[in-house]
Design a protein around this motif. Structure first.
Motif, PDB file in Angstrom:
ATOM      1  N   PHE A  63       0.825  -1.239  -0.089  1.00 56.11           N
ATOM      2  CA  PHE A  63       0.161   0.106   0.173  1.00 56.11           C
ATOM      3  C   PHE A  63       0.815   1.309  -0.079  1.00 56.11           C
ATOM      4  N   GLU A  64       1.986   1.203   0.609  1.00 56.19           N
ATOM      5  CA  GLU A  64       2.804   2.315   0.817  1.00 56.19           C
ATOM      6  C   GLU A  64       3.307   2.711  -0.622  1.00 56.19           C
ATOM      7  N   PHE A  65       4.018   1.686  -1.285  1.00 59.71           N
ATOM      8  CA  PHE A  65       4.396   1.854  -2.553  1.00 59.71           C
ATOM      9  C   PHE A  65       3.559   2.367  -3.441  1.00 59.71           C
ATOM     10  N   LEU A  66       2.209   1.898  -3.590  1.00 59.83           N
ATOM     11  CA  LEU A  66       1.221   2.229  -4.423  1.00 59.83           C
ATOM     12  C   LEU A  66       0.815   3.695  -4.028  1.00 59.83           C
ATOM     13  N   MET A  67       0.619   3.969  -3.011  1.00 60.53           N
ATOM     14  CA  MET A  67       0.074   5.090  -2.513  1.00 60.53           C
ATOM     15  C   MET A  67       1.041   6.238  -2.738  1.00 60.53           C
ATOM     16  N   GLY A  68       2.294   5.943  -2.878  1.00 61.26           N
ATOM     17  CA  GLY A  68       3.486   6.987  -3.097  1.00 61.26           C
ATOM     18  C   GLY A  68       3.339   7.399  -4.547  1.00 61.26           C
ATOM     19  N   ARG A  77      -2.743  19.424  -0.812  1.00 59.58           N
ATOM     20  CA  ARG A  77      -3.807  20.469  -1.044  1.00 59.58           C
ATOM     21  C   ARG A  77      -4.918  19.914  -1.759  1.00 59.58           C
ATOM     22  N   THR A  78      -4.792  19.022  -2.763  1.00 61.42           N
ATOM     23  CA  THR A  78      -5.873  18.459  -3.821  1.00 61.42           C
ATOM     24  C   THR A  78      -6.343  17.096  -3.134  1.00 61.42           C
ATOM     25  N   MET A  79      -5.602  16.450  -2.451  1.00 59.88           N
ATOM     26  CA  MET A  79      -5.993  15.313  -1.899  1.00 59.88           C
ATOM     27  C   MET A  79      -5.546  15.064  -0.444  1.00 59.88           C
ATOM     28  N   PRO A  80      -6.156  15.644   0.497  1.00 61.62           N
ATOM     29  CA  PRO A  80      -5.958  15.658   1.714  1.00 61.62           C
ATOM     30  C   PRO A  80      -6.096  14.294   2.475  1.00 61.62           C
ATOM     31  N   TRP A  81      -7.167  13.676   1.926  1.00 61.95           N
ATOM     32  CA  TRP A  81      -7.600  12.406   2.416  1.00 61.95           C
ATOM     33  C   TRP A  81      -6.643  11.393   2.268  1.00 61.95           C
ATOM     34  N   MET A  82      -5.741  11.488   1.140  1.00 64.42           N
ATOM     35  CA  MET A  82      -4.593  10.574   0.600  1.00 64.42           C
ATOM     36  C   MET A  82      -3.428  10.804   1.749  1.00 64.42           C
ATOM     37  N   VAL A  83      -3.113  12.178   2.026  1.00 65.38           N
ATOM     38  CA  VAL A  83      -2.055  12.448   2.804  1.00 65.38           C
ATOM     39  C   VAL A  83      -2.208  11.888   3.937  1.00 65.38           C
ATOM     40  N   ALA A  84      -3.617  12.037   4.510  1.00 66.71           N
ATOM     41  CA  ALA A  84      -3.628  11.707   5.993  1.00 66.71           C
ATOM     42  C   ALA A  84      -3.651   9.986   5.877  1.00 66.71           C
ATOM     43  N   PHE A  85      -4.192   9.359   4.943  1.00 66.98           N
ATOM     44  CA  PHE A  85      -4.127   7.895   5.167  1.00 66.98           C
ATOM     45  C   PHE A  85      -2.777   7.213   5.041  1.00 66.98           C
ATOM     46  N   PHE A  86      -2.176   7.887   4.048  1.00 69.34           N
ATOM     47  CA  PHE A  86      -0.606   7.673   3.897  1.00 69.34           C
ATOM     48  C   PHE A  86       0.497   7.693   5.286  1.00 69.34           C
TER      49      PHE A  86
END
Length: 308
Positions: A63-68, A77-86
């Protein structure tokens, strides 16, 4: 982050292959397979999870590899949810790896080289990610103040906010230019992480401390050995994580850790004088090294007041 995620996946997959019975040997030239790695990977602690703990690590690294890869460099700024989950995936998991490393000598009373390598790969991912989480938090607070999307944090979290007040990033090279300018891309990838000599010295001191019980012949099951193993692992963790400028303030945790390492060997059974003296010298040195802030190269908006 992508490279470290891939490296962590390779190591965790290798360990999982042994735990699931696909291979019958794990390379360990330092601690030995039968004497160290096998004991750790087949321990009751390793089997306390519903699935192989190596397999769980491989899933996490996947997941870390793909989310990177997901989103642009402006995803704070555009995807705060992604940064929070990452951030949730990287930071707690990195700390969990350290707990597992500390448990090897304390609970299992053996070492595993590949397990140490997996933790070593995860550790620098924490300071590399935490500044993006800080940027995301500041942006959400500012977007709410400007009443973006009606001032709803829920909407801003899932849909992002406007670029008002932001300046275009002109200095970061594009990732696709890696073949043409690899050094420039690499340097940009670790902006926000600096390496003061004090933290580097603290990290090496922690590593030395972890090996002190073996060097002085302290029984790995003795309480005195736990001081070196656990104290050293915690000192290394604090030093490496605090190489991230936004969490530089956390280096002060090494002050009580250093004092504890300096004092506790004298109070524990199974210690010898030379070991206790060495721990005292290393512990006091680590406590003193935690005082200077070290170099700071980047700016972090409202967070700058916490970088000291």
């Amino acid at each position: 982050m992508i490279v470290t995620g891939l490296a962590g996946w390779v190591v965790s997959r290798y360990l999982a292959a042994f735990q699931l019975g696909y291979i019958n040997h794990v390379w360990d030239p330092f601690f030995g397979f039968a004497e160290g790695t096998k004991q750790v990977l087949n321990s009751n602690m390793s089997h306390m999870w519903p699935i192989s703990d190596g397999g769980l690590g491989a899933i996490s690294y996947t997941f870390e590899f793909l989310m990177g890869y997901m989103g642009s460099p402006a995803r704070w700024r555009t995807m705060p949810w992604m940064v929070a989950f990452f951030g949730i995936l990287v930071i707690p998991l990195g700390l969990t790896h350290i707990v597992l490393v500390m448990s090897q000598p304390m609970i299992v009373h053996h070492w595993c080289l590949m397990c140490l390598l997996a933790a070593g790969i995860m550790l620098p991912m924490i300071p590399l990610e935490v500044d993006e989480v800080v940027a995301m938090g500041q942006h959400m607070a500012e977007a709410k103040r400007r009443r973006d999307r009606g001032g709803s944090l829920w909407k801003i979290f899932w849909l992002g906010g406007s670029a008002e007040g932001c300046t275009k990033d002109e200095r970061s090279p594009e990732l696709v230019t890696l073949p043409q300018q690899p050094w420039s891309v690499f340097k940009a990838s670790i902006w926000g992480m600096t390496f003061p000599w004090t933290l580097i010295a603290s990290a090496f001191s922690g590593i030395a401390l972890m090996f002190c019980p073996s060097f002085f012949g302290i029984n790995i099951q003795a309480p005195a050995a736990d001081v070196g193993h656990v104290g050293g692992a915690l000192i290394v963790t604090v030093a490496v994580v605090c190489m991230g400028e936004v969490v530089r303030l956390g280096r002060y945790l090494n002050v009580p850790l250093g004092i504890a390492v300096a004092v506790l060997p004298w109070l524990q059974s199974g210690s010898v004088q030379s070991y206790s003296v060495t721990c005292t010298v290393i512990g006091l040195a680590v406590a003193l090294l935690a005082i200077p802030c070290g170099v700071k190269l980047e700016r972090y908006g409202l967070w700058d007041r916490f970088v000291r």
